[in-house]
Design an enzyme around this catalytic site. Structure first.
Site, PDB file in Angstrom:
ATOM      1  N   GLU A 111      37.377  50.892  34.401  1.00 21.97           N
ATOM      2  CA  GLU A 111      37.140  51.258  35.795  1.00 21.97           C
ATOM      3  C   GLU A 111      38.444  51.721  36.432  1.00 21.97           C
ATOM      4  O   GLU A 111      39.449  51.007  36.398  1.00 21.97           O
ATOM      5  CB  GLU A 111      36.587  50.057  36.569  1.00 21.97           C
ATOM      6  CG  GLU A 111      35.211  49.620  36.078  1.00 21.97           C
ATOM      7  CD  GLU A 111      34.719  48.347  36.729  1.00 21.97           C
ATOM      8  OE1 GLU A 111      33.502  48.239  36.961  1.00 21.97           O
ATOM      9  OE2 GLU A 111      35.546  47.450  36.997  1.00 21.97           O
ATOM     10  N   HIS A 153      40.935  48.738  35.583  1.00 22.83           N
ATOM     11  CA  HIS A 153      40.298  47.498  35.129  1.00 22.83           C
ATOM     12  C   HIS A 153      39.703  47.652  33.736  1.00 22.83           C
ATOM     13  O   HIS A 153      38.716  48.364  33.545  1.00 22.83           O
ATOM     14  CB  HIS A 153      39.216  47.069  36.130  1.00 22.83           C
ATOM     15  CG  HIS A 153      38.552  45.785  35.754  1.00 22.83           C
ATOM     16  ND1 HIS A 153      37.222  45.540  35.978  1.00 22.83           N
ATOM     17  CD2 HIS A 153      39.034  44.669  35.135  1.00 22.83           C
ATOM     18  CE1 HIS A 153      36.919  44.333  35.533  1.00 22.83           C
ATOM     19  NE2 HIS A 153      37.999  43.793  35.016  1.00 22.83           N
ATOM     20  N   ASN A 197      31.114  44.202  37.399  1.00 25.08           N
ATOM     21  CA  ASN A 197      30.902  42.840  37.896  1.00 25.08           C
ATOM     22  C   ASN A 197      29.945  42.813  39.090  1.00 25.08           C
ATOM     23  O   ASN A 197      29.251  41.818  39.315  1.00 25.08           O
ATOM     24  CB  ASN A 197      32.233  42.187  38.271  1.00 25.08           C
ATOM     25  CG  ASN A 197      33.013  41.753  37.045  1.00 25.08           C
ATOM     26  OD1 ASN A 197      32.438  41.487  35.996  1.00 25.08           O
ATOM     27  ND2 ASN A 197      34.320  41.691  37.160  1.00 25.08           N
ATOM     28  N   SER A 209      40.259  42.078  38.411  1.00 23.75           N
ATOM     29  CA  SER A 209      38.802  42.177  38.279  1.00 23.75           C
ATOM     30  C   SER A 209      38.093  41.765  39.557  1.00 23.75           C
ATOM     31  O   SER A 209      36.890  41.993  39.694  1.00 23.75           O
ATOM     32  CB  SER A 209      38.319  41.277  37.130  1.00 23.75           C
ATOM     33  OG  SER A 209      38.648  39.921  37.396  1.00 23.75           O
TER      34      SER A 209
END
Length: 508
Positions: free
Chosen positions: A154, A142, A192, A121
């Site tokens: 992702e 991800h 993120n 991540s």
């Protein structure tokens, strides 16, 4: 179903690894579980059997399907047992050296066409692949926890990742019933990275003593529709998880001001006040329930003053209609009388600046956030300035609460609360598009599914208006003198031309 990958290996069988294994087995792949901890892989298989049994009990899966999934699930007793796999996904500790060493071993075990995938991540996919002989075969893959419920994945290409590898992972994700989004190998990838604005800007607001944690949470939920306020969210994720991510992305982007962390979370992390899991965070918890103080009562005002509205107020016509609906005594002269409550409605500026620039009596001046249509919000937000008289603040609070809608009164702030938090979110998202980290469509989908926002950041910007977003950011930069608020070229150009923030250039 004919799975893209016939045999999938999972290295690391914690919550994330189990979740990925569940989806791969349900997609028809033979799944091999491996963990360096003795007994962990078998425990993961047992846990998945219990999960599927629960789904059968709830009539979300039948017994035949459950048995088929169990038949697809195998325990690997050594890393070499993964040799038949055409895909191996790692979900181990977030350490570059550990992941590099693992993939170096796997490269010598699996076939030359096998795909290697990292669920990292925060680490660079390119860096993880760098020591490999076949870096083209490794990609980022991800997932988000809990994997079965968080339906976005992702797919990240490192500098040398084969396009065919990414396409296979994309197709495999769809077989899960999840939504794949393509991301470039940049810090935080999409979700993120895009999530940096919500918490960090709210922390700046509270750091200026504009409002307390609970008030900021209420405002952002009731005005913009976020399911959790930023402080509720940080308590849920815990600061020992979220603060290091803030620092990591900030440093990986070489101290980019848009991602600047807060001393507030650093201090609370050092003190162990990290969130719900320890019973104390931004809120205190009793048996897992946040203890939130009651809102201040609406003041009782015996005699309401007349109200005068600045000619430069945002949504001035709508504000006049709102005041009429609230049965206010409205003054329409060019200047306010000596008794009037003076209302300003800035975009990005603070009440102090407008009172000074417009030569208004600051002691009687109060701001109202009119960025959004009043009918679309569950809460009105008023802001005083350092000179505002208490009786005028109380009169404004009482007036705007007449119809029963919640009202929060905060201290002066450029952009109130919602304006500055939303503008920060939108600006970061726009700059991600400018950098080519992902497509506008994938960005909005990833953030909506991955962060649970009421809409994607670009859709937020379009709802409010790119031109308004641009004005808010320019004015925030004026008030604070901080490059954090400088508008992204993507936003600046689309705002100037009146284009949607999802608009992509036709000419290269």
């Amino acid at each position: 179903m004919h799975p893209i990958f016939q045999n999938t290996g999972l290295v690391g069988t914690g919550a994330m690894g189990r979740g990925i294994a569940q989806m791969a087995a349900q997609a028809g792949s033979q799944v091999w579980l491996f963990d360096v901890q003795p007994g962990a892989a078998q425990a993961a298989r047992d846990a998945l059997q219990a999960t599927w049994q629960t789904l059968v009990t709830k009539n979300k899966m039948d017994a035949t399907q459950m048995q088929a999934c169990l038949d697809h699930l195998h325990v690997a007793h050594a890393l070499t047992d993964l040799a038949p796999c055409d895909l191996v996904i790692e979900a181990v500790v977030e350490r570059l050296d550990v992941k590099q060493r693992l993939f170096g071993e796997l490269e010598g075990i699996v076939g030359p066409e096998a795909v290697l995938a990292t669920n990292t991540s925060s680490l660079s996919v390119t860096a993880i692949a760098a020591p490999l002989k076949r870096p083209a075969q490794l990609a980022g893959f991800h997932f988000f926890n809990p994997v079965p419920l968080m339906r976005v994945v992702e797919v990240i290409a490192g500098l040398k990742t084969s396009a065919a590898v990414c396409q296979k992972l994309t197709d495999f994700t769809r077989q899960f019933g999840h939504t794949p989004v393509a991301a470039q190998d940049t810090p935080g990838f999409i979700v993120n990275h895009a999530g940096r604005g919500y918490g960090t800007e709210a922390l700046r607001v509270v750091g200026e003593r504009v409002a307390d944690f609970a008030t900021i949470d209420r405002i952002l939920k009731d005005q913009m529709g976020f399911r959790l306020g930023p402080f509720e969210l940080m308590d849920l994720t815990a600061l020992d998880v979220s603060h290091p991510v803030m620092e990591s992305i900030y440093h990986q982007y070489f101290e980019e001001p848009r991602y600047r962390p807060s001393v507030i979370t650093a201090q609370r992390l050092a003190g162990g006040v990290v969130g719900k899991k320890v019973g104390e965070g931004f809120y205190a918890y009793d048996k897992g329930v946040a203890q939130v103080s009651a809102e201040p009562a609406v003041p009782v005002v015996a005699e309401m003053p007349p109200v005068w509205v600045s000619p430069k107020a945002a949504r001035r016509a709508e504000l006049y209609q709102l005041l009429k609906n609230l049965e206010a005594n409205i003054e329409t002269a060019a200047a306010p009388s000596s008794a009037a409550l003076i209302l300003v409605a800035p975009l990005g500026l603070d009440v102090t600046t407008l009172a000074a620039v417009e030569r208004l009596d600051a002691t009687r001046t109060v701001g109202i956030d009119m960025m959004l249509d009043d009918a679309a919000v569950k809460r009105r937000v008023l802001a005083t300035n350092p000179a505002t008289r208490p009786d005028m603040a109380q009169a404004a609070h009482a007036l705007f609460a007449r119809d029963g809608k919640a009202v929060s009164v905060i201290r002066d702030s450029g952009g109130f609360v919602t304006q500055r938090v939303v503008a920060t979110i939108v600006n970061i998202a726009a700059d991600m598009c400018q950098q080519g980290i992902c497509s506008p469509a994938d960005l909005d989908v990833a953030v909506t599914l991955g962060l649970g926002y009421p809409m994607g950041p670009l859709a937020m910007g379009d709802r409010i208006g790119p031109t308004n977003m641009l004005e808010i950011l320019f004015n925030l930069q004026t008030v604070y003198g901080d490059p954090r608020y400088r508008p992204s070229p993507w936003l600046r150009r689309r705002g100037a031309l009146g284009l949607s923030l999802t608009h992509e250039e036709a000419c290269a």
